[in-house]
Design an enzyme around this catalytic site. Sequence first.
Site, PDB file in Angstrom:
ATOM      1  N   THR A   1      -6.562   1.150  -0.365  1.00 19.83           N
ATOM      2  CA  THR A   1      -7.848   2.012  -1.394  1.00 19.83           C
ATOM      3  C   THR A   1      -7.005   2.047  -2.992  1.00 19.83           C
ATOM      4  O   THR A   1      -8.570   1.412  -3.718  1.00 19.83           O
ATOM      5  CB  THR A   1      -6.817   3.150  -0.863  1.00 19.83           C
ATOM      6  OG1 THR A   1      -7.250   3.299   0.265  1.00 19.83           O
ATOM      7  CG2 THR A   1      -9.162   3.589  -1.240  1.00 19.83           C
TER       8      THR A   1
ATOM      9  N   THR B   1     -20.198  24.567   9.745  1.00 12.90           N
ATOM     10  CA  THR B   1     -19.377  23.098  10.024  1.00 12.90           C
ATOM     11  C   THR B   1     -18.366  22.020   9.324  1.00 12.90           C
ATOM     12  O   THR B   1     -17.622  21.159   9.791  1.00 12.90           O
ATOM     13  CB  THR B   1     -20.258  21.548  10.973  1.00 12.90           C
ATOM     14  OG1 THR B   1     -21.751  22.335  11.400  1.00 12.90           O
ATOM     15  CG2 THR B   1     -20.447  20.489  10.932  1.00 12.90           C
TER      16      THR B   1
ATOM     17  N   THR C   1      -3.842   5.238   2.422  1.00 10.02           N
ATOM     18  CA  THR C   1      -4.377   4.610   3.395  1.00 10.02           C
ATOM     19  C   THR C   1      -4.093   5.063   4.728  1.00 10.02           C
ATOM     20  O   THR C   1      -4.528   5.719   5.986  1.00 10.02           O
ATOM     21  CB  THR C   1      -5.076   3.025   3.277  1.00 10.02           C
ATOM     22  OG1 THR C   1      -5.155   3.194   1.833  1.00 10.02           O
ATOM     23  CG2 THR C   1      -5.805   3.060   4.606  1.00 10.02           C
TER      24      THR C   1
ATOM     25  N   ASP D   1       5.844  -1.316  -1.689  1.00 15.63           N
ATOM     26  CA  ASP D   1       5.585   0.540  -1.540  1.00 15.63           C
ATOM     27  C   ASP D   1       6.366   1.435  -0.858  1.00 15.63           C
ATOM     28  O   ASP D   1       6.811   2.152  -1.445  1.00 15.63           O
ATOM     29  CB  ASP D   1       4.125   0.966  -1.802  1.00 15.63           C
ATOM     30  CG  ASP D   1       3.447   0.382  -0.370  1.00 15.63           C
ATOM     31  OD1 ASP D   1       4.061  -0.032   0.454  1.00 15.63           O
ATOM     32  OD2 ASP D   1       2.624   1.775   0.070  1.00 15.63           O
ATOM     33  N   ARG D   2       6.347   0.843   0.115  1.00 15.07           N
ATOM     34  CA  ARG D   2       7.703   2.067   1.147  1.00 15.07           C
ATOM     35  C   ARG D   2       8.943   1.636   0.766  1.00 15.07           C
ATOM     36  O   ARG D   2       9.844   2.610   0.656  1.00 15.07           O
ATOM     37  CB  ARG D   2       7.298   1.284   2.519  1.00 15.07           C
ATOM     38  CG  ARG D   2       6.155   1.698   2.967  1.00 15.07           C
ATOM     39  CD  ARG D   2       5.925   1.651   4.655  1.00 15.07           C
ATOM     40  NE  ARG D   2       6.291   2.365   5.476  1.00 15.07           N
ATOM     41  CZ  ARG D   2       6.537   2.538   6.693  1.00 15.07           C
ATOM     42  NH1 ARG D   2       5.473   1.020   7.189  1.00 15.07           N
ATOM     43  NH2 ARG D   2       7.416   2.540   7.664  1.00 15.07           N
TER      44      ARG D   2
ATOM     45  N   ASP E   1       1.365  -1.031  -8.614  1.00 14.67           N
ATOM     46  CA  ASP E   1       1.612  -0.698  -7.450  1.00 14.67           C
ATOM     47  C   ASP E   1       0.034  -0.569  -7.001  1.00 14.67           C
ATOM     48  O   ASP E   1      -1.014  -0.468  -6.862  1.00 14.67           O
ATOM     49  CB  ASP E   1       1.970   0.448  -6.604  1.00 14.67           C
ATOM     50  CG  ASP E   1       1.494   0.802  -5.504  1.00 14.67           C
ATOM     51  OD1 ASP E   1       1.920   0.403  -4.706  1.00 14.67           O
ATOM     52  OD2 ASP E   1       2.133   2.595  -5.283  1.00 14.67           O
ATOM     53  N   VAL E   2      -0.124  -1.617  -6.404  1.00 12.24           N
ATOM     54  CA  VAL E   2      -1.307  -1.953  -5.134  1.00 12.24           C
ATOM     55  C   VAL E   2      -1.532  -2.422  -3.842  1.00 12.24           C
ATOM     56  O   VAL E   2      -0.856  -2.537  -2.814  1.00 12.24           O
ATOM     57  CB  VAL E   2      -2.127  -4.161  -5.598  1.00 12.24           C
ATOM     58  CG1 VAL E   2      -3.298  -4.440  -5.595  1.00 12.24           C
ATOM     59  CG2 VAL E   2      -1.769  -4.406  -6.862  1.00 12.24           C
ATOM     60  N   GLY E   3      -1.968  -1.102  -3.090  1.00 10.34           N
ATOM     61  CA  GLY E   3      -2.570  -0.548  -1.897  1.00 10.34           C
ATOM     62  C   GLY E   3      -3.568  -0.877  -1.652  1.00 10.34           C
ATOM     63  O   GLY E   3      -4.671  -1.000  -1.775  1.00 10.34           O
TER      64      GLY E   3
ATOM     65  N   TYR F   1      15.808  -2.087   9.346  1.00 12.68           N
ATOM     66  CA  TYR F   1      13.896  -2.238  10.106  1.00 12.68           C
ATOM     67  C   TYR F   1      14.698  -3.853  11.208  1.00 12.68           C
ATOM     68  O   TYR F   1      15.341  -4.737  10.408  1.00 12.68           O
ATOM     69  CB  TYR F   1      13.223  -3.210   9.491  1.00 12.68           C
ATOM     70  CG  TYR F   1      11.662  -1.834   9.547  1.00 12.68           C
ATOM     71  CD1 TYR F   1      12.123  -0.768  10.441  1.00 12.68           C
ATOM     72  CD2 TYR F   1      10.634  -2.986   9.682  1.00 12.68           C
ATOM     73  CE1 TYR F   1      10.391  -0.111   9.912  1.00 12.68           C
ATOM     74  CE2 TYR F   1       9.282  -2.243  10.031  1.00 12.68           C
ATOM     75  CZ  TYR F   1       8.984  -0.529  10.414  1.00 12.68           C
ATOM     76  OH  TYR F   1       8.117  -0.004  10.781  1.00 12.68           O
TER      77      TYR F   1
END
Length: 262
Positions: free
Chosen positions: A17, A191, A139, A116-117, A13-15, A107
């Site tokens: 990030t 902070t 990401t 991936d979705r 799975d290449v995303g 869609y």
Amino acid sequence: MSDKGSGLLMAIDVGNTDTVIGLFDDGELVQHWRVQTEPERRADEYGVLVWSLFHAAGMEVPRVSDVVVACVVPPLTTVIEGVCRDYFDAEPLVIGPGVKTGMPILYENPREVGADRVCNAVAAYERTNAATIVVDFGTATTFDYITPKGEYLGGVIAPGIGISLDALYTRTAKLPRVELVRPPTVVGRNTTGAIQAGVVYGYVELVDGIVGHIQRDEDVEARVLATGGLASLIAPESKTIEDVDEFLTLEGLRIVHVRNQS
């Protein structure tokens, strides 16, 4: 597909990030790694990296007989294909148009839906067999809705947690970069705590709010599953997320691979 016979299935799975690599043996995930996605890397560099991961885990590279890939970084698709052929002697199944997923994509332009979705949706519906919302903390933070009939209807895309945190640091003069962890209280007493509270509880409300809107608009009580590297940070505070599956995408890849066997 490779003709080496029964062996391990490698799912990649290449995303944008991270790249997640999983090994399945007879349908069971037996090993996995998460590495940073580097679009500038060449095929040989990725090949050596993956081989080193195998050897460090005591795994035999020749046992990989098939590979299935989801890639949302177009320049890396051919790179990963080269790695599969040159280093694993396997012709990869790349998720995309023409690949049988077993799930109708409603869609307006199905080609716009990230691989991936689609894999997340396939794995989620296989698990629930009911109307389902998948929240993926990557990401981008994405929401995908699967109808009770198992159709991918569409979804929502929001800036990811990491992107939002980076923007806060880079676009302000005095706010520091902070560790992304759950703060001790909602009202920050310093902070760092204030930023952490804003990010964590802000995304909790984002998730619960969008899930609520989807359920009302679709008039359905959908199951809600979360995945992605930061899911475990948000899910415990969410009123709508019922379970976290870090490897949902890999499982979807495995299922799609099975559905495309001749």
